[in-house]
Design an enzyme around this catalytic site. Structure first.
Site, PDB file in Angstrom:
ATOM      1  N   GLU A  23      59.626 -12.391  43.555  1.00 16.57           N
ATOM      2  CA  GLU A  23      60.376 -11.559  44.371  1.00 16.57           C
ATOM      3  C   GLU A  23      61.427 -12.649  45.111  1.00 16.57           C
ATOM      4  O   GLU A  23      60.919 -13.623  45.691  1.00 16.57           O
ATOM      5  CB  GLU A  23      59.627 -10.681  45.273  1.00 16.57           C
ATOM      6  N   THR A  54      64.987  -7.869  47.055  1.00 14.51           N
ATOM      7  CA  THR A  54      64.843  -7.182  48.384  1.00 14.51           C
ATOM      8  C   THR A  54      66.261  -6.645  48.779  1.00 14.51           C
ATOM      9  O   THR A  54      67.251  -7.413  48.410  1.00 14.51           O
ATOM     10  CB  THR A  54      63.885  -7.723  49.339  1.00 14.51           C
ATOM     11  N   ARG A 111      60.978   3.797  51.198  1.00 21.22           N
ATOM     12  CA  ARG A 111      61.356   4.396  52.400  1.00 21.22           C
ATOM     13  C   ARG A 111      62.015   3.169  53.304  1.00 21.22           C
ATOM     14  O   ARG A 111      63.295   3.417  53.729  1.00 21.22           O
ATOM     15  CB  ARG A 111      60.433   4.962  53.200  1.00 21.22           C
ATOM     16  N   ASP A 113      61.956   0.144  56.305  1.00 16.11           N
ATOM     17  CA  ASP A 113      61.398   0.145  57.596  1.00 16.11           C
ATOM     18  C   ASP A 113      62.327   0.122  58.660  1.00 16.11           C
ATOM     19  O   ASP A 113      63.477  -0.061  58.519  1.00 16.11           O
ATOM     20  CB  ASP A 113      60.609  -1.367  58.190  1.00 16.11           C
ATOM     21  N   ALA A 132      60.101   8.121  50.697  1.00 16.70           N
ATOM     22  CA  ALA A 132      60.037   7.564  49.570  1.00 16.70           C
ATOM     23  C   ALA A 132      60.050   8.442  48.268  1.00 16.70           C
ATOM     24  O   ALA A 132      60.904   8.349  47.522  1.00 16.70           O
ATOM     25  CB  ALA A 132      59.214   6.353  49.402  1.00 16.70           C
ATOM     26  N   HIS A 156      49.425   1.861  54.540  1.00 16.32           N
ATOM     27  CA  HIS A 156      50.489   1.920  55.335  1.00 16.32           C
ATOM     28  C   HIS A 156      50.193   1.909  57.017  1.00 16.32           C
ATOM     29  O   HIS A 156      49.341   2.841  57.435  1.00 16.32           O
ATOM     30  CB  HIS A 156      51.736   2.698  55.013  1.00 16.32           C
ATOM     31  N   ASP A 165      47.088   7.563  52.445  1.00 18.45           N
ATOM     32  CA  ASP A 165      48.009   6.647  52.084  1.00 18.45           C
ATOM     33  C   ASP A 165      48.039   6.837  50.253  1.00 18.45           C
ATOM     34  O   ASP A 165      48.872   6.679  49.755  1.00 18.45           O
ATOM     35  CB  ASP A 165      47.607   5.271  52.390  1.00 18.45           C
TER      36      ASP A 165
END
Length: 295
Positions: A23, A54, A111, A113, A132, A156, A165
């Site tokens: 990533e 990201t 979704r 932050d 999401a 989460h 979750d």
């Protein structure tokens, strides 16, 4: 032969043996750009299953630019992060148009932050999505993209329980997600517990464990407090007793390699490395896992 950059990642994970992926995030300046591409050049020869980019403070443009360049200039399969933060449904549709035009066919649907941080109260954008799952449904209905989602071995921060979750992850899978990638964690039992909860609900979506070595204990603890990841006491003690910064780093790499070995031995479909746009720590873990350097 290089893989087609549009190959569905869910298919690659299910059919390609143990998956290894990396990533990255869009850099904010020229120095960051150089660092990012040095990391990409160092890691590309290991033929990762995919790489993800990201969405950061640079915004959608940065993610589109980096993801498109990976698709155009490398042999790697790129995945772009798309979040619900600050976007209407129409703006999300336009963003997906950009990715389709760039030859990017894999999306991590999140979704996201709030600007105040992961533990702040969520307030959806007017005309946008609240969950999401809704974003996954939108992308799946459009077609043309393979969809990944986030998973949280310790739950989460906003979830009422780890069971609730797991229900959320199952709902995202049933909405069209084909695989999940977890937040960082440091106990293999937390990962296997999540997988068991999802399997108990009748969903067999591949769940890739997310790996971030502890190179600075205080920094990881601060980040963990925000995202709901704890540093086990036995891990903190090993890191804390290591000595100077070089010894702490070496112990962090060793702990990460041990975690990777336990995960793979227990049946994890692969490993997803949070690189922070650097290659050294990941390559050091590979060395301890006896993953050969490219010829």
């Amino acid at each position: 032969m290089p893989q087609d950059s549009t190959t569905p990642i869910g298919q690659l994970i299910r059919e390609g043996g143990k998956s290894f992926s990396f990533e990255f995030f869009p850099p904010k300046d020229e120095a960051g750009e150089d660092q990012l591409w040095q990391a990409i050049e160092a890691l590309e020869p290991y033929r990762p299953t995919f790489v993800s980019v990201t969405r950061t403070g640079v915004g959608e443009h940065g993610t589109v630019r980096v993801t498109e360049r990976i698709a155009r200039e490398t042999s790697m399969v790129p995945m772009a992060h798309v979040t619900c933060v600050g976007l209407t449904t129409g703006e999300i549709d336009l963003l997906l148009d950009q990715y389709a035009a760039a030859g990017v066919a894999n999306i991590m649907a999140l979704r996201g932050d709030p600007a105040e941080g992961p533990r702040a109260e969520w307030s959806p954008t007017e005309g946008g999505f609240t969950y999401a799952r809704e974003l996954v449904e939108r992308i799946a209905a459009r077609g043309g993209f393979d969809i990944g989602v986030a998973a949280f071995p310790e739950g989460h921060p906003s979830a009422s329980s780890i069971e609730a979750d797991a229900d959320v992850l199952v709902a995202k899978a049933r909405a069209g997600a084909t695989f999940a990638v977890t937040q960082m964690f440091f106990r293999a039992s937390d990962y296997f517990g999540l997988v068991e909860r999802v399997r108990d609900r009748g969903v067999d979506i591949p769940i890739l464990p997310g790996i971030m070595p502890i190179l600075n204990l205080n920094a990881i603890r601060r980040q963990g407090e925000l995202i709901g990841t704890s540093v086990p006491e036995e891990v903190a003690q090993r890191i804390g007793s290591a000595g100077d910064a070089a010894a702490v780093r070496a112990e962090g790499i060793a702990l990460a390699a041990e975690l990777c070995e336990e995960l793979l031995a227990g049946g994890a479909p692969g490993l997803h490395f949070y690189t922070l746009n650097r290659s050294k720590a990941t390559l050091e873990i590979f060395e301890q896992l006896n993953i050969p350097a490219p010829a």
